[in-house]
Enzyme design. Structure first.
Site, PDB file in Angstrom:
ATOM      1  N   ASP A 117      -4.646  -0.572  -1.662  1.00  0.00           N
ATOM      2  CA  ASP A 117      -5.942  -0.375  -1.046  1.00  0.00           C
ATOM      3  C   ASP A 117      -6.812   0.261  -2.134  1.00  0.00           C
ATOM      4  O   ASP A 117      -6.377   1.228  -2.787  1.00  0.00           O
ATOM      5  CB  ASP A 117      -5.732   0.594   0.133  1.00  0.00           C
ATOM      6  N   HIS A 138     -10.677   1.230  -2.591  1.00  0.00           N
ATOM      7  CA  HIS A 138     -12.019   1.278  -2.023  1.00  0.00           C
ATOM      8  C   HIS A 138     -13.041   1.922  -2.951  1.00  0.00           C
ATOM      9  O   HIS A 138     -12.715   2.848  -3.689  1.00  0.00           O
ATOM     10  CB  HIS A 138     -11.998   2.073  -0.706  1.00  0.00           C
ATOM     11  N   HIS A 143     -10.297   7.349   1.662  1.00  0.00           N
ATOM     12  CA  HIS A 143      -8.926   7.262   1.137  1.00  0.00           C
ATOM     13  C   HIS A 143      -8.875   6.160   0.090  1.00  0.00           C
ATOM     14  O   HIS A 143      -9.688   5.245   0.098  1.00  0.00           O
ATOM     15  CB  HIS A 143      -7.940   6.951   2.268  1.00  0.00           C
ATOM     16  N   CYS A 190      -2.041  -2.523   7.637  1.00  0.00           N
ATOM     17  CA  CYS A 190      -1.980  -3.479   6.527  1.00  0.00           C
ATOM     18  C   CYS A 190      -0.711  -4.318   6.520  1.00  0.00           C
ATOM     19  O   CYS A 190      -0.748  -5.475   6.095  1.00  0.00           O
ATOM     20  CB  CYS A 190      -2.211  -2.747   5.209  1.00  0.00           C
ATOM     21  N   ASP A 237       0.787  -1.249   0.000  1.00  0.00           N
ATOM     22  CA  ASP A 237       0.000   0.000   0.000  1.00  0.00           C
ATOM     23  C   ASP A 237       0.816   1.295   0.000  1.00  0.00           C
ATOM     24  O   ASP A 237       0.495   2.230   0.744  1.00  0.00           O
ATOM     25  CB  ASP A 237      -0.945   0.011   1.213  1.00  0.00           C
ATOM     26  N   LYS A 264      -7.069  -4.937  -3.023  1.00  0.00           N
ATOM     27  CA  LYS A 264      -7.894  -5.327  -1.874  1.00  0.00           C
ATOM     28  C   LYS A 264      -8.745  -4.146  -1.436  1.00  0.00           C
ATOM     29  O   LYS A 264      -8.447  -2.998  -1.778  1.00  0.00           O
ATOM     30  CB  LYS A 264      -6.996  -5.770  -0.709  1.00  0.00           C
TER      31      LYS A 264
HETATM   32  C1  VGL Z   1      -4.603   0.990   5.776  1.00  0.00           C
HETATM   33  C2  VGL Z   1      -5.970   2.103   7.258  1.00  0.00           C
HETATM   34  C3  VGL Z   1      -7.015   2.011   6.378  1.00  0.00           C
HETATM   35  C4  VGL Z   1      -3.237   0.463   5.460  1.00  0.00           C
HETATM   36  C5  VGL Z   1      -5.650   0.878   4.890  1.00  0.00           C
HETATM   37  O1  VGL Z   1      -2.897   0.317   4.253  1.00  0.00           O
HETATM   38  O2  VGL Z   1      -2.467   0.193   6.410  1.00  0.00           O
HETATM   39  N1  VGL Z   1      -4.771   1.596   6.965  1.00  0.00           N
HETATM   40  N2  VGL Z   1      -6.851   1.396   5.202  1.00  0.00           N
HETATM   41 ZN    ZN Z   2      -8.270   1.415   3.599  1.00  0.00          ZN
END
Ligand code: VGL
Ligand code: ZN
Length: 205
Positions: free
Chosen positions: A54, A56, A73, A142, A12, A98
């Site tokens: 990530d 979403h 985000h 993550c 990420d 993901k």
């Molecule tokens: C993550 C918070 C929300 C991460 C992803 O990549 O660590 N943290 N979504």
């Molecule tokens: Zn996230």
């Protein structure tokens, strides 16, 4: 089957997770040059590299507005969801997506899939990877979840200490996550201690 080999998972490293982004990890951008060096070393040894993202939808129960924890985000297709512009993603890297399901947080890369729709764990098995090296963002979310799942899958796990940074919603979260990972069987390495061999890898830290 021959004994497995090492693979690198970069977690990420996206614009929203670095300073200036929607959910910035303090010093998140500092991991970029370090991860680029890890990537080069894995490629030079002929070992596979995986990059999770990530990804979403606009509405997901992951976001505060819909009952979750976080500000919006890494929304699919936005600049915030793109990899950091200086992150070197080789053309043969496998992208693991993901968080696209609005019903799940999906902190772990093992909840993600390849562009062909194959679950990450299956792809690793097909690639003969038995030892996963993990770096990226965020240590306490993550990275933590992905490394714990890798251990549960029976993989050997090495956390790259110089290539992770945490959110630390509560002070000490990242340190606690690293302690938990060691407890669960992960080891750690840095660029200085990394020892890779073709088709196998071990670290000396
Ligand atoms: C993550 C918070 C929300 C991460 C992803 O990549 O660590 N943290 N979504
Ligand atoms: Zn996230």
């Amino acid at each position: 089957m021959a004994e497995g080999r090492a693979g690198l998972l970069v977690v990420d490293v996206q614009n929203d997770f670095v300073p200036g982004g929607a959910l910035p990890v303090p010093e998140g951008d500092r991991v970029v040059p370090v991860l680029n060096e890890y990537t080069r070393r894995f490629r030079a040894a002929g070992l596979p590299v995986y990059f999770s993202r990530d990804w979403h939808p606009e509405r997901t129960k992951h976001f505060k507005e819909y009952g979750g924890t976080w500000p919006p985000h890494c929304i699919q297709g936005t600049r915030g969801a793109e990899f950091h512009p200086e992150l070197e993603v080789p053309p043969d890297a496998v992208i693991i997506t993901k968080g696209a399901d609005p019903e799940e947080d999906a902190y772990s890369a093992f909840q993600g899939r390849t562009p062909e729709g194959e679950p990450f764990a299956e792809r690793l098995r097909r690639d003969g990877v038995t030892h996963l090296y993990v770096g990226g963002l965020a240590t306490d979310y993550c990275v933590r979840a992905s490394a714990l799942d890798a251990l549960k899958q029976g993989l050997r796990v090495t956390v790259l200490l110089d290539a992770v940074r945490g959110v630390d919603v509560q002070p000490g979260d990242s340190e606690r996550a690293l302690a938990e990972l060691r407890e669960a069987g992960a080891d750690t390495a840095t660029l200085d201690s990394l020892r890779l061999e073709e088709g196998a890898a071990q670290s000396t830290s």
